[in-house]
Design an enzyme around this catalytic site. Structure first.
Site, PDB file in Angstrom:
ATOM      1  N   TYR A 222       0.836  -1.212   0.000  1.00 52.79           N
ATOM      2  CA  TYR A 222       0.000   0.000   0.000  1.00 52.79           C
ATOM      3  C   TYR A 222       0.869   1.261   0.000  1.00 52.79           C
ATOM      4  O   TYR A 222       0.622   2.192   0.772  1.00 52.79           O
ATOM      5  CB  TYR A 222      -0.953  -0.017   1.209  1.00 52.79           C
ATOM      6  CG  TYR A 222      -2.178  -0.878   0.957  1.00 52.79           C
ATOM      7  CD1 TYR A 222      -3.347  -0.308   0.447  1.00 52.79           C
ATOM      8  CD2 TYR A 222      -2.161  -2.241   1.184  1.00 52.79           C
ATOM      9  CE1 TYR A 222      -4.467  -1.082   0.178  1.00 52.79           C
ATOM     10  CE2 TYR A 222      -3.264  -3.028   0.910  1.00 52.79           C
ATOM     11  CZ  TYR A 222      -4.420  -2.435   0.412  1.00 52.79           C
ATOM     12  OH  TYR A 222      -5.524  -3.201   0.141  1.00 52.79           O
TER      13      TYR A 222
ATOM     14  N   TYR B 272     -14.379  -4.751   3.401  1.00 52.02           N
ATOM     15  CA  TYR B 272     -13.001  -5.083   3.039  1.00 52.02           C
ATOM     16  C   TYR B 272     -12.676  -6.438   3.664  1.00 52.02           C
ATOM     17  O   TYR B 272     -12.804  -6.618   4.879  1.00 52.02           O
ATOM     18  CB  TYR B 272     -11.997  -4.029   3.540  1.00 52.02           C
ATOM     19  CG  TYR B 272     -10.582  -4.444   3.216  1.00 52.02           C
ATOM     20  CD1 TYR B 272     -10.057  -4.247   1.943  1.00 52.02           C
ATOM     21  CD2 TYR B 272      -9.799  -5.097   4.163  1.00 52.02           C
ATOM     22  CE1 TYR B 272      -8.772  -4.678   1.627  1.00 52.02           C
ATOM     23  CE2 TYR B 272      -8.507  -5.531   3.855  1.00 52.02           C
ATOM     24  CZ  TYR B 272      -8.005  -5.319   2.585  1.00 52.02           C
ATOM     25  OH  TYR B 272      -6.747  -5.758   2.265  1.00 52.02           O
TER      26      TYR B 272
ATOM     27  N   ASP C 222     -16.444 -12.215   9.324  1.00 57.02           N
ATOM     28  CA  ASP C 222     -15.018 -11.920   9.167  1.00 57.02           C
ATOM     29  C   ASP C 222     -14.579 -11.098  10.375  1.00 57.02           C
ATOM     30  O   ASP C 222     -14.792  -9.883  10.425  1.00 57.02           O
ATOM     31  CB  ASP C 222     -14.795 -11.159   7.853  1.00 57.02           C
ATOM     32  CG  ASP C 222     -13.337 -10.746   7.675  1.00 57.02           C
ATOM     33  OD1 ASP C 222     -12.545 -10.933   8.612  1.00 57.02           O
ATOM     34  OD2 ASP C 222     -13.011 -10.219   6.590  1.00 57.02           O
TER      35      ASP C 222
ATOM     36  N   LYS D 277      -4.791 -11.586  12.294  1.00 58.80           N
ATOM     37  CA  LYS D 277      -4.251 -10.387  12.964  1.00 58.80           C
ATOM     38  C   LYS D 277      -3.850 -10.658  14.411  1.00 58.80           C
ATOM     39  O   LYS D 277      -2.765 -11.139  14.664  1.00 58.80           O
ATOM     40  CB  LYS D 277      -5.246  -9.217  12.850  1.00 58.80           C
ATOM     41  CG  LYS D 277      -5.356  -8.720  11.396  1.00 58.80           C
ATOM     42  CD  LYS D 277      -5.917  -7.337  11.318  1.00 58.80           C
ATOM     43  CE  LYS D 277      -6.116  -6.866   9.896  1.00 58.80           C
ATOM     44  NZ  LYS D 277      -4.974  -6.220   9.304  1.00 58.80           N
TER      45      LYS D 277
HETATM   46  C1  LIG Z   1     -11.880  -7.545   8.139  1.00 57.54           C
HETATM   47  C2  LIG Z   1     -10.635  -7.949   7.431  1.00 57.54           C
HETATM   48  N1  LIG Z   1     -10.605  -9.113   6.753  1.00 57.54           N
HETATM   49  C3  LIG Z   1      -9.508  -9.544   6.106  1.00 57.54           C
HETATM   50  C4  LIG Z   1      -8.358  -8.783   6.103  1.00 57.54           C
HETATM   51  C5  LIG Z   1      -7.136  -9.266   5.364  1.00 57.54           C
HETATM   52  O1  LIG Z   1      -6.171  -9.639   6.281  1.00 57.54           O
HETATM   53  P1  LIG Z   1      -4.635  -9.786   5.814  1.00 57.54           P
HETATM   54  O2  LIG Z   1      -4.146  -8.397   5.562  1.00 57.54           O
HETATM   55  O3  LIG Z   1      -3.972 -10.425   6.992  1.00 57.54           O
HETATM   56  O4  LIG Z   1      -4.619 -10.654   4.604  1.00 57.54           O
HETATM   57  C6  LIG Z   1      -8.337  -7.565   6.784  1.00 57.54           C
HETATM   58  C7  LIG Z   1      -7.132  -6.730   6.786  1.00 57.54           C
HETATM   59  O5  LIG Z   1      -7.122  -5.593   7.152  1.00 57.54           O
HETATM   60  C8  LIG Z   1      -9.501  -7.126   7.467  1.00 57.54           C
HETATM   61  O6  LIG Z   1      -9.552  -5.963   8.124  1.00 57.54           O
END
Ligand SMILES: Cc1ncc(COP(=O)(O)O)c(C=O)c1O
Length: 427
Positions: A20, A147, A240, A269
């Site tokens: 990014y 996202y 998610d 995370k």
């Molecule tokens: C809600 C959500 N799902 C999936 C992801 C993707 O995670 P990664 O960056 O570890 O691939 C993120 C990343 O910010 C996220 O906020």
């Protein structure tokens, strides 16, 4: 002969490609030598308060001794083993603990590498669940402003726009529900189910908080409504919780705000406390059973080289052991500090829609070019770094999402930094 010391800045400039980051305009990256607690230290030992938990991963604090020790012990005992045909204690124990802590019924754990892969796995389980039953259900439903990650499946279910435009035509189509912050998403889902029920394979949501889509906080009532409809119609609900998991919004999982249990849950995370990459997709026994067969073509043909890496799992176990009552109290204290700061920030000129959910504080700054590419973001980022605070606004959306060890002073420095920035813009 001793090797000359590495010129990191020069090697970075020559060889690295950062995430990014528009290398044509970005400032040179800050060279970091260590991190501890809520602070990152640059090579001159200048402390920087990590107000965004290093992209939302650092949970308790950096270099947490319990996690570092667990990693060291595990790395010298069993570093890695293929996870097809083999198993080990760290994975089995972590899976059991995740299943016990997650909302009811999520008993199966499929490990992967990060948030995007946790989402890929959830979407694939949902689609193949129907395929294995011989049903032609291929439609995934997702939210506007969502996202879910940067791999192709995760991009497909994410909102279309700046991040996905270059890949238009390569992403699968989804049915889009309106943004739950501004619209009656439950009513929209009810209508969609009425029109296309037999096509719908699953619905994916970021419970309570659309993160990268602008830290948009939505209601427990709407989430409950979505769960009610999906349960009534037998449609798998994917939560998610890659960002929201492990206490970010207050309770361990954001689904708890609504008292709901999804059919699939994506975690990553903070799962290792923010030390090592690891993803997990939790599933119900019912979904697992739709893959059980004597027919080997019904296998979930998905795996990663590092699936259930023992060192990452050991970090996950150590992190979970720190997610105790004292951690919950620290999170509540962060929430209280945020709410008190919100009252003041709300009065500042050019600050709008200040909101708090658990340990997350967010607001919009008035901007002539709102959106992810707003100049306000980089400008505030630079200003904050000058004051020893790491902020990385999402365009003109500014947020603080700190590690749980952050002190009242750390937090008030961050609020003051935003306030000062806003005041300098007005002057
Ligand atoms: C809600 C959500 N799902 C999936 C992801 C993707 O995670 P990664 O960056 O570890 O691939 C993120 C990343 O910010 C996220 O906020």
């Amino acid at each position: 002969m001793t090797e000359p010391a590495l010129d990191v800045a020069e090697a970075d400039r020559r060889h690295l490609w950062h995430p990014y980051t528009q290398h044509g305009v970005a400032d040179a990256p800050i060279q970091v030598s260590r991190a501890r607690g809520a602070y990152i230290y640059d090579v001159s030992e200048r402390p920087i308060f990590d107000a965004i938990s290093s992209w939302w991963v650092t949970l308790h604090g950096h270099a947490q001794p319990e996690i570092a020790d667990a990693i060291a012990r595990q790395a010298s005992a069993l570093d890695q083993v293929i996870f097809a045909g083999f198993t080990h204690a760290p994975a089995a124990e972590l899976a059991g603990q995740l299943a016990r802590r997650a909302p009811g019924g999520l008993t199966r754990v499929f490990f992967s590498d990060d948030g995007s892969t946790a989402v890929e796995v959830a979407v694939k389980i949902a689609l193949q669940h129907w395929a294995n039953r011989g049903a032609k259900r291929r439609l995934i439903v997702a939210l506007e402003n969502a996202y879910h990650g940067d791999t192709f499946g995760a991009m497909s279910v994410s909102a279309r726009g700046l991040f996905t435009d270059p890949f238009t035509g390569h992403l699968f189509e989804v049915a889009r529900l309106p943004d739950p912050v501004r619209h009656d998403v439950v009513d929209a889902l009810e209508r969609l189910i009425h029109e296309r029920e037999t096509e719908i394979a699953a619905i994916i949501v970021e419970p309570m908080l659309l993160g990268a889509g602008g830290m948009r906080m939505w209601s427990a009532g709407a989430l409950r409504g979505i769960r009610g409809l999906t349960a009534a119609h037998g449609i798998p609900l994917i939560a998610d919780e890659v960002l929201t998991g492990f206490g970010r919004t207050g309770p361990t999982f954001a689904c708890e705000h609504a008292g709901i249990a999804p059919d699939l849950m994506c975690l990553s995370k903070g799962i290792t406390g923010g030390c090592l990459p690891l993803g997990a997709t939790l599933a119900t026994e019912e979904l697992f059973e739709s893959f059980l067969s004597n027919d080997r073509s019904k296998t979930l043909f998905h795996g990663h080289s590092y699936t259930a890496n023992p060192v990452a799992c050991a970090a996950g176990l150590a992190s979970l052991s720190l997610l105790d009552d004292a951690s919950a109290e620290r999170r509540r204290a962060i929430g209280r500090a945020h709410r008190a700061a919100a009252v003041r920030l709300e009065t500042l000129p050019g600050v709008n829609n200040v909101r708090v959910l658990g340990t997350v504080l967010a607001m919009e700054l008035t901007s002539t070019d709102p959106g992810y590419l707003s100049a306000v973001g980089p400008s505030l980022g630079r200003f904050a770094l000058g004051r020893g605070v790491l902020l990385r606004p999402l365009g003109n959306t500014v947020y603080i999402l700190p590690p749980y060890c952050s002190t009242a002073d750390d937090l008030s420095t961050s609020y003051e930094t935003i306030a000062e920035f806003v005041e300098t813009r007005v002057r």
